[in-house]
Every structure is written in C-alpha cells, then in structure tokens.
Scaffold this motif. Sequence first.
Motif, PDB file in Angstrom:
ATOM      1  N   PHE A   1       0.835  -1.200   0.000  1.00  0.00           N
ATOM      2  CA  PHE A   1       0.000   0.000   0.000  1.00  0.00           C
ATOM      3  C   PHE A   1       0.879   1.263   0.000  1.00  0.00           C
ATOM      4  CE2 PHE A   1      -2.586   3.232   2.168  1.00  0.00           C
ATOM      5  CZ  PHE A   1      -3.713   3.249   1.341  1.00  0.00           C
ATOM      6  N   ASP A   2       1.968   1.228   0.754  1.00  0.00           N
ATOM      7  CA  ASP A   2       2.892   2.375   0.790  1.00  0.00           C
ATOM      8  C   ASP A   2       3.494   2.631  -0.588  1.00  0.00           C
ATOM      9  OD1 ASP A   2       2.401   2.669   3.425  1.00  0.00           O
ATOM     10  OD2 ASP A   2       4.232   1.684   4.130  1.00  0.00           O
TER      11      ASP A   2
ATOM     12  N   LYS B   1       2.243   1.872  -3.429  1.00  0.00           N
ATOM     13  CA  LYS B   1       1.207   2.319  -4.362  1.00  0.00           C
ATOM     14  C   LYS B   1       0.881   3.791  -4.150  1.00  0.00           C
ATOM     15  CE  LYS B   1      -3.289   0.930  -6.138  1.00  0.00           C
ATOM     16  NZ  LYS B   1      -4.450   0.036  -5.973  1.00  0.00           N
ATOM     17  N   GLN B   2       0.745   4.243  -2.869  1.00  0.00           N
ATOM     18  CA  GLN B   2       0.393   5.615  -2.545  1.00  0.00           C
ATOM     19  C   GLN B   2       1.581   6.568  -2.674  1.00  0.00           C
ATOM     20  OE1 GLN B   2      -2.648   6.752  -1.877  1.00  0.00           O
ATOM     21  NE2 GLN B   2      -3.451   4.708  -2.280  1.00  0.00           N
TER      22      GLN B   2
ATOM     23  N   ARG C   1      -2.515   8.846   8.502  1.00  0.00           N
ATOM     24  CA  ARG C   1      -3.703   9.476   7.933  1.00  0.00           C
ATOM     25  C   ARG C   1      -3.645  10.996   8.068  1.00  0.00           C
ATOM     26  NH1 ARG C   1      -7.908   5.983   6.876  1.00  0.00           N
ATOM     27  NH2 ARG C   1      -7.635   3.873   7.614  1.00  0.00           N
TER      28      ARG C   1
ATOM     29  N   GLN D   1      -0.955  12.733   7.917  1.00  0.00           N
ATOM     30  CA  GLN D   1       0.237  13.174   7.200  1.00  0.00           C
ATOM     31  C   GLN D   1       1.281  13.793   8.127  1.00  0.00           C
ATOM     32  OE1 GLN D   1       0.630  12.565   3.968  1.00  0.00           O
ATOM     33  NE2 GLN D   1      -1.378  11.611   3.874  1.00  0.00           N
TER      34      GLN D   1
END
Length: 926
Positions: free
Chosen positions: A874-875, A877-878, A887, A889
């Motif tokens: 997931f990291d 990809k984002q 969340r 930031q």
Amino acid sequence: MSRFFATGSDSESEESSSADEITPKAPGATFKQSLLLSDDEEDTKRVVRSAKDKRFEELTNLIKTIRNAMKIRDMSKCLEEFEQLCRAFLKSKNIVDKEGIPPFYIRLLADLEDYLNQLWEDKEGKKKMNKNNAKALSTLRQKIRKYNRDFESEIAAYKENPQESADEEEEEKEPEDSGSSSDSEGEVSSKSFLKKKPEAPSEATKFLKSAKGSGDESSSSDEDDDDDDDEDWGSDQSGSSGETSDKEEGKTSSMSVLFLKKAQDIEKPGVRKEERKKKPKQKERIEEEAEEEGGEEAGGGWEKVKGGVPLVKEKPKMFAKGTEINTAVVVKKLNEILQARGKKGTDRAAQIELFHALAAIAAENNLGQGILVKIKFNIIASLYDYNPNLAAFMKPDMWKKCLDCIDELLDILFEHNNIFIGENIAEDSENLAVSDQPFRVRGCILTLVERMDEEFTKIMQNTDPHSQEYVDNLKDEGRVCGIVDRLLTYLENKGSTEEICRVYLRRIMHTYYKFDYKAHRRSLGLQGETKSEQDQEESEGEDSAVIMDRLCKFIYAKDRTDRIRTCAILCHIYHHALHSRWYQARDLMLMSHLQDNIQHADPPVQILYNRTMVQLGICAFRQGMIKDAHNALLDIQSSGRAKELLGQGLLMRNMQERNAEQEKIEKRRQVPFHMHINLELLECVYLVSAMLLEIPYMAAHEFDARRRMISKQFHHQLRVGERQPLLGPPESMREHVVAASKAMKMGDWRTCHSFIINEKMNSKVWDLFPEAQRVREMLVRKIQEESLRTYLFTYSSVYDSISMATLSEMFELEMPTVHSIISKMIINEELMASLDQPTQTVVMHRTEPTSLQNMALQLAEKLGNLVENNERVFDLKQGVYGGYFNRDQKGGYQQKQSYQRDQKSYQQKQSGYQRGGYRNQNQGNY
C-alpha cells in the motif's frame, strides 16, 4: 613423328626441304610462313593419342605433383592432389578394368602410406609443422589407410618385390611412350620400326661413320655420345635405304640417315631417359631393402634423409687444430652456442651435447672451476628450455640429466669456497680465469632449484596416479628434497635473507602435508619392533614439527614479502592440524587474520588456504569439536565444488564459463595426487558433524515456522533419501549417514551407531585416520549424547517425570554425564523441566504447547506477516510512508518506526510464550 615416315616423299621433295632449311631467310619471312602453313604441314604436327594414354598421362602428372609435395613436406598440397588423383583414377575405371591397375599407381600408394607413417611417428617434426599441415597430415593419413584397403594385395605384392614391380613399370612405359608419338597416317609406324631386329649396317652408314670419325678426331665427349647413339640405331637405317632406287642409293641413304637421326631424337629420348633413370632407381631400392633388413654397411651405405625444406643450421664447430684453449676462447665458443638458443630450427639436444663437450674440453685443459660452473648453468638452462611449451613436462631422461647436473654444480660450489655466484654480477665483471682473485660467475642456483621443483610438480601432475610410473616418479622426491637441503645449507652460509626465505619455503612445501608416523609413535611411547628400527629412529634427525617450527619462525621474523609469509603460516597450520595439535592450529589461524583478506591472494595461495581450512575441520572432528569442525568445513562443502576449490580436479562446465586457455591454466594449478585430501572422508566428516548438530535442533524446533537450516547439504541428502520409493539397506556413505539420521531422530542410538560405524564405513572412511580407534570411540560417545538430547526433545511432552538412572541405562552413559547434559538443557531453556535431586529424576513442567496451540501460533504469525506485506504494498502504491498510521500526514515515519517496535515486542512475547513463560504465569487456567 618425322615427315620422312609420315609422307614417304621422294628424294626431290627431300632435297627441296633441305635446301629450304639451309637457305637464310629474311626476318619477316618466318612470320608470313607461320600464317601460310599448308595442310600437309598442319597434319604432320597433329598428334592423336588414345584414351589410355590421356588418362595415364593425367595420373602420372598428378603423381609427379604429389611426389614434389612430399619432398617439401607440403601436406596440404599432398591432400589436395591426392583427392584429385582419386577422382582421376575413378574416371579411368573402364581403362583400368581392361588394362589392369598401373604399377606406378600402386607404387605411389605404397610409398605415400609409408611416408605418412614415418611423418606421424616423428613427434618432433609434427610439433614444427604449422596448423594446416598438421591437420592435413592427420586427414590424409586416415584417407590413405582407408583407400589402400581396396589395393591390399597389389601393395603387398609390390612391397614383397619392389624391384620387379619397378622393372615391369618401366617396360610398360616404353611401349606407351613410343606408341603415343605414332601417327595414324604414316605408312611405316615408329613402333614397328623400333621393334625390328638389328641388321647389319648399310654401306652408306658405314661410309658416313668412317668419314665422321676421320674428320673429327678431336671431338668432345658429347659428340662421342652421339656416335654411340648412331651405333645404337644405325642398324635400322638399312631398311629405309632399301626403298630408294639404285641410282640414288648413296644420296638417299645419306639423307635417310639424317632424317632418321631427327626421327630418333623424337622417339628415342623417352626410352633413353627411362634407361638412365633405371640405374639410380634400382640403386635406391636396393639400398632401401638393405636398410630394412638391417644390412646397411657402415662405410658404403646410403644415408636416409628426411624430406622437407632444409633448414639452415649453423652448427658451431669445435676448436680447430692448433688452437690454444684458454678461458677467452671457451667463453667465445660458449657465446656462439648460446646465440643459436631459441632460434627456429635449432636442435636443442645437439646444443646440450655441445655444452657437455665444451665442459669436457674445459676440464681437460684445467681452465678452472669458474668456467665449468658457467657452462653447468647453461646446460641446466638448456635442459629447461628443451620443452618450449610451458604446459609440457620433462621426459624421464632429461629429468635425470637435470638432477645430475644440479648435484654436480652443488658439489663444485661446496668443494670450492672461492666461487661467488649471483644474479647481480654483471657479465663484464665476471672473473672466470684462474687467478689469485676469487671466481665471480653470473647466475642464480636458487632459481634453477625452484624451476627443478616446479618441473617435478609438472611431472607428477601429468602422470597417471594409478600407475607404477607414478610411484617410480614419486621416488625422485627424496632426491629433490636432498637437493633442496643441500642448497639450504649452502645459502645459510652465503645467501641473502630473501634467498634463505625462498629456499625455506621450498623445504616447507615438501614437508607440511606429510604425516610424521615416527614422531607420532614416539609421542605415544611406542618403541620400534626390532633393534634396527630403534637404532634408526635414534639416528634420525629432529621431528618434522621441530623443522617446521624453526623454518616458519625464521620466515615470520625475516620475510618482507606477504606471499611467502602467508604460505608459511598456512603450511604451519596445516601441519599442526594434521598432527592433531588443534589448539595451536586454531590460535595461529585466528591470530594471522588470513580469513579477512585471503580473497585478494593469488589462486595457488587460495587453494592452500582451502586445504588448510579443510584439514583444520578434520582435526577438530578428531578432537570431538563437532561445531568447530562443521564451521570450518561449511564454506567448502556448501559450494558443491570442493574438488575444484582444493585443486584436486576440474568440474565440467560450459565453454562460456571457462574457455580452453583458462582450463589449461587451472590444470597447471592442480595439486599432485599424493597430496590430495580424500574427498569422501571430507564429505563424511561434514555430514556426520551436520547430523550431530541438525537432528537435535530439528527435534527442538519441530513446530517452529522460523526454523533455520544449519546445513543445506545435509537437508538435501535427507530429502533425497525420503524421495526413494524403495528403501533397501544403505550402500554408499551418504545413504549410511541418512539412515543413521533417521534412527537418531527416533532416539535409537544403537541403530544409528550401527549405520555410522561398520565394516564398510571403516574401510571407506574411519580407518584412514591415524588414530582410527580413538575416533570411533569419540563418535560413539557423541552419538549417545546427541541421541539423549533428541530423545528428551521429542518425548518430553509424553513424560511427567523420568529417572536419570533409566536414561543412563538406555543410552549407556554415566550418571554424571546424563546429569550434565540435562542441566545444560535446562539452563539454556531448551527443556522446560527441573531436577529432583533426592530421587534423581527429571520432572517435566509440561509447558510445551499442544499441536493445536502450535498450529494457532503459526496461523497468527502468518497473518502478521500478511498484514505487514500488505502495508508495504500500500505504501508503494500511494507513494507515501506510514500507511494506515499516517492518515494525518504528520509523523508518519516515526509512527511507522514505533509500529515496528511494537511488532518486535509482540514477537518477543510470542517467542516467550513458545518457551513456556506465558504458561508459567497462568498455570491455573490450564
């Protein structure tokens, strides 16, 4: 063919033709005449030949070309022409079937085969050939042998009696030559004319001959030959003179004689040439037969000369008569001989003989030992140069000569202390003449001995190790070591520190791998069986350990080159390990720090390092240090190419990984067979060490998903054993170890012991150790101890308590040993139990999780890994760090770090749970 025979013209035409010949012509007349030839003249110049003549002439020309190529050793040309000859002979098949195989063809086939066999046996000549000629020689030899099978009987008949075959060939050629020149339109054929019986010479011919003889009394030898020829064919003239009229008898006969002379010039030379050729050919064949029978006479025999282009060899002549032999003359002659060294076509064997002859002359004239030493140096250098190829090894006779020369040189140096030798002495400053000053000679005896040592290694590398020849060559090692010892003594007095270190290393390299049985017997307190053996042991010098210690310590202190010191350290460690001095060997290896930078050393030193590590591992195994033995052998055995790493052979590889040149280089690095380490013993030691470590570990971590492998090779052997559909009794060493491992896994030490130590394993492995019985006893002890540990790991969940006396009886171990093993297991938290001292029992805490709990723990661990991998994907990809915890930031990286710390603490708790800590806290819940 002469016009006289072809046209049969009258005397008038003869007169006109002769007049035309005598009359001088204008310069342009010949050109016009050549353009305006009549039909009759054209007919006279045309030659009509039969198909047989054409075919045989083609074969003869090809044979002539082949023989010329044979003379200059042009094998490529020979091969090309032989192929054409075979095709031409095939075209002539119809004629050969009618007439028979021509003898000259059979003769060529026989001669060519003998010539090729002679070239093939000449090894030196083959080496001098270029690549194309050598390849053509091999191809042509195979073709001629195959081709000659169809002509075996004819060739055999020719070889039995080559003289008769040659005569038949000449007889056949005579009618062929005369027949080919015949004209179809002539009324009288030259063939029939030549075959007429000799008749009495006519009056005209007698008159002409007498006139000629009276007119030219002082003629030359050529004219005499012509007279002889006239006598030979003069009898044939009467037939032709009888055809003319009586009125013109004298004139016609004289003209016929002139024309017959010209006609014979066309017809006779072929016959005459063949007659002239007969004599030398017969002579040659007679001499060849005499050579084959061995009856060649010493004085009048023919010398057989090899074919080929004669190489210009200026063989230096020895001194002329009356020359005063002194040092300057001998040195000059020595330099003349040396100038031919290395040049193409130089006979190296002859050069060595010249050096020996020069040394003998110098000794006869008492020119002193200085010049003799210089000549000896050059003789030894020439012996080394005899094989120009670096990979080639010395022939036995050259090797013996080399050893003798070095011994003689050392004898001279020991007897005369006033001879100084060295590489730093310039040729101008040499003092070779006898004088009050000491002799000064340029040269290095150490370099010669080092080269001799390398040649000995090459001889051993290139000899079949399973032959008697290898044993005979190995006997020369005693002589090589003797020469090294003598040089060592000489250099200790006169050499520099660097030279002493080099010769010490040579001595070490001949000592480090040999087991000193006599020193071993003395250390055990054993005496020789007989009095002679005892006296021999007492008279012998110091032990190899003392020698190694003295030589190596000198190198450690004095050497300035890292390579010599590194090699000395490795040899010293190897020698310690070979003689079971484990602690000295281990400490020397650790203090040297060689393992840190050995990868930068040259390949021979790396091979020596690998051999030392292997010997260190085997030594640790003999001493019962199983873990140390496994660690020392791990790198070599896990690579799967121990044979190559130890320099004991090459593995099959693709040409991309190793080309032919690299393969040659690696072959030169190989260790001679008598220095090899037994690879089966090495693998067995490694697998048994891995078994003693791996089986208890596998039993302790049977349900651990994160379990690591101690030895991949051992696990591979186990998997191979499990895949076998039919399990019979073990045959190979590996099968024995696998079967023993399975028995140990069940805690059955007796079965394990029977698989590891039996007659087959003793003969293959254990009897190869110097103290075989002690090693077997150590192995039995280790098997009992590790089987006990495995048994406790495997069956601890079954028992509530177990008596140590029972365990002692089961595994045939003493009570203190059992107590010690169990105590260590409890201290290391490997076994969740406690010792009840009064009852001598082991009380199990039963904290090991059940199989259901183990499965649940494995599931939880796998889910944790899945979540972690999912977060990582997931990291990526984002494109941000932190994932689920990032969340807002802010502080995502730090939070991620804390998450990882939480994960680690979770894993620690989990591992603590597996060890039973969690169950101890919650005993009441279960």
